[in-house]
Design a protein around this motif. Structure first.
Motif, PDB file in Angstrom:
ATOM      1  N   TYR A  57       0.865  -1.174   0.000  1.00 47.51           N
ATOM      2  CA  TYR A  57       0.000   0.000   0.000  1.00 47.51           C
ATOM      3  C   TYR A  57       0.901   1.223   0.000  1.00 47.51           C
ATOM      4  N   VAL A  58       0.633   2.171  -0.894  1.00 43.23           N
ATOM      5  CA  VAL A  58       1.408   3.404  -0.990  1.00 43.23           C
ATOM      6  C   VAL A  58       0.485   4.564  -0.651  1.00 43.23           C
ATOM      7  N   GLY A  59       0.951   5.465   0.201  1.00 36.75           N
ATOM      8  CA  GLY A  59       0.137   6.617   0.562  1.00 36.75           C
ATOM      9  C   GLY A  59       0.979   7.852   0.816  1.00 36.75           C
ATOM     10  N   GLU A  60       0.284   8.969   0.965  1.00 34.18           N
ATOM     11  CA  GLU A  60       0.944  10.238   1.280  1.00 34.18           C
ATOM     12  C   GLU A  60       0.097  10.959   2.308  1.00 34.18           C
ATOM     13  N   ALA A  61       0.732  11.848   3.062  1.00 35.80           N
ATOM     14  CA  ALA A  61      -0.003  12.592   4.085  1.00 35.80           C
ATOM     15  C   ALA A  61       0.772  13.829   4.505  1.00 35.80           C
ATOM     16  N   ASP A  62       0.025  14.816   4.988  1.00 31.44           N
ATOM     17  CA  ASP A  62       0.659  15.997   5.569  1.00 31.44           C
ATOM     18  C   ASP A  62       1.199  15.687   6.962  1.00 31.44           C
ATOM     19  N   ASP A  63       0.548  14.768   7.654  1.00 25.53           N
ATOM     20  CA  ASP A  63       1.003  14.283   8.957  1.00 25.53           C
ATOM     21  C   ASP A  63       0.936  12.755   8.889  1.00 25.53           C
ATOM     22  N   ILE A  64       2.060  12.141   8.607  1.00 26.35           N
ATOM     23  CA  ILE A  64       2.088  10.699   8.358  1.00 26.35           C
ATOM     24  C   ILE A  64       1.566   9.916   9.561  1.00 26.35           C
ATOM     25  N   ARG A  65       1.842  10.378  10.767  1.00 28.15           N
ATOM     26  CA  ARG A  65       1.411   9.670  11.973  1.00 28.15           C
ATOM     27  C   ARG A  65      -0.103   9.452  11.982  1.00 28.15           C
ATOM     28  N   VAL A  66      -0.866  10.461  11.600  1.00 30.96           N
ATOM     29  CA  VAL A  66      -2.329  10.356  11.595  1.00 30.96           C
ATOM     30  C   VAL A  66      -2.783   9.250  10.643  1.00 30.96           C
ATOM     31  N   ARG A  67      -2.200   9.203   9.452  1.00 30.75           N
ATOM     32  CA  ARG A  67      -2.574   8.175   8.466  1.00 30.75           C
ATOM     33  C   ARG A  67      -2.152   6.789   8.937  1.00 30.75           C
ATOM     34  N   LEU A  68      -0.948   6.675   9.496  1.00 34.74           N
ATOM     35  CA  LEU A  68      -0.491   5.364   9.956  1.00 34.74           C
ATOM     36  C   LEU A  68      -1.311   4.865  11.146  1.00 34.74           C
ATOM     37  N   ASP A  69      -1.754   5.790  11.994  1.00 38.26           N
ATOM     38  CA  ASP A  69      -2.644   5.388  13.090  1.00 38.26           C
ATOM     39  C   ASP A  69      -3.917   4.755  12.529  1.00 38.26           C
ATOM     40  N   ALA A  70      -4.477   5.347  11.489  1.00 32.63           N
ATOM     41  CA  ALA A  70      -5.683   4.796  10.855  1.00 32.63           C
ATOM     42  C   ALA A  70      -5.386   3.438  10.228  1.00 32.63           C
ATOM     43  N   HIS A  71      -4.264   3.322   9.535  1.00 32.49           N
ATOM     44  CA  HIS A  71      -3.906   2.043   8.899  1.00 32.49           C
ATOM     45  C   HIS A  71      -3.612   0.962   9.938  1.00 32.49           C
ATOM     46  N   GLN A  72      -3.103   1.357  11.091  1.00 30.06           N
ATOM     47  CA  GLN A  72      -2.838   0.392  12.163  1.00 30.06           C
ATOM     48  C   GLN A  72      -4.150  -0.290  12.579  1.00 30.06           C
ATOM     49  N   LYS A  73      -5.243   0.459  12.547  1.00 31.11           N
ATOM     50  CA  LYS A  73      -6.546  -0.073  12.927  1.00 31.11           C
ATOM     51  C   LYS A  73      -7.276  -0.758  11.777  1.00 31.11           C
TER      52      LYS A  73
END
Length: 161
Positions: free
Chosen positions: A94-110
């Motif tokens: 999965y490839v993604g981008e974000a202004d705040d990567i932590r927020v996106r990775l928190d969502a992907h963790q769940k």
């Protein structure tokens, strides 16, 4: 006169810059790999002395420690990789981008169960903007499609939010 002091936008030059980096890589470069917790299997921060880029690699089991790193609060692009138990390939990406990567990775963790490893590309001085990371996301997705050795978990292409 003041116009000459305005910050220069490197967005238009990003493809040329990446091509230059790819050409130089064929001649060899020196990188520094910092083993954050002292083990090669743990968090790894990869940097190059003459480049502002910063690359963080970590196992999902180390996500709690990785999410505390300042690199994850920056704008960047990331790749999640793991086994593809349900698909035709052995790996899923999965490839993604974000202004705040932590927020996106928190969502992907769940929400995303497949991934076992995360890779984050950002800059030491947080100089990536949205155009930079959207370009990199599209480029990474294109490279993954051409390589054709992993199933893509992305439901949509880049910039389709």
């Amino acid at each position: 006169m003041l116009e000459s002091l305005a910050p220069f936008d490197h967005s238009a030059q990003l493809p040329a810059i990446l091509a230059c980096v790819e050409r130089r890589a064929s001649h060899g470069v020196t990188i520094q790999i910092f083993l954050v917790d002292g083990t090669p299997q743990g968090l790894r921060l990869v940097e190059r002395k003459t480049w502002t880029g910063s690359f963080l690699a970590f196992a999902r089991a180390d996500f709690v420690r990785a999410r505390g790193r300042s690199e994850l609060s920056r704008t960047g692009v990331y790749v999640l990789l793991g086994p593809d138990d349900d698909g035709p390939r052995t790996q899923r990406v999965y490839v993604g981008e974000a202004d705040d990567i932590r927020v996106r990775l928190d969502a992907h963790q769940k929400e995303k169960d497949f991934w076992t490893h995360g890779y984050v590309l950002t800059t030491k001085d947080d100089s990536f903007n949205k155009a930079h990371v959207r370009y990199l996301e599209a480029r990474f997705l294109g490279l993954a499609k051409v390589a054709d050795n992993a199933s893509l978990d992305n439901q949509h292409g880049p910039c389709s939010t």
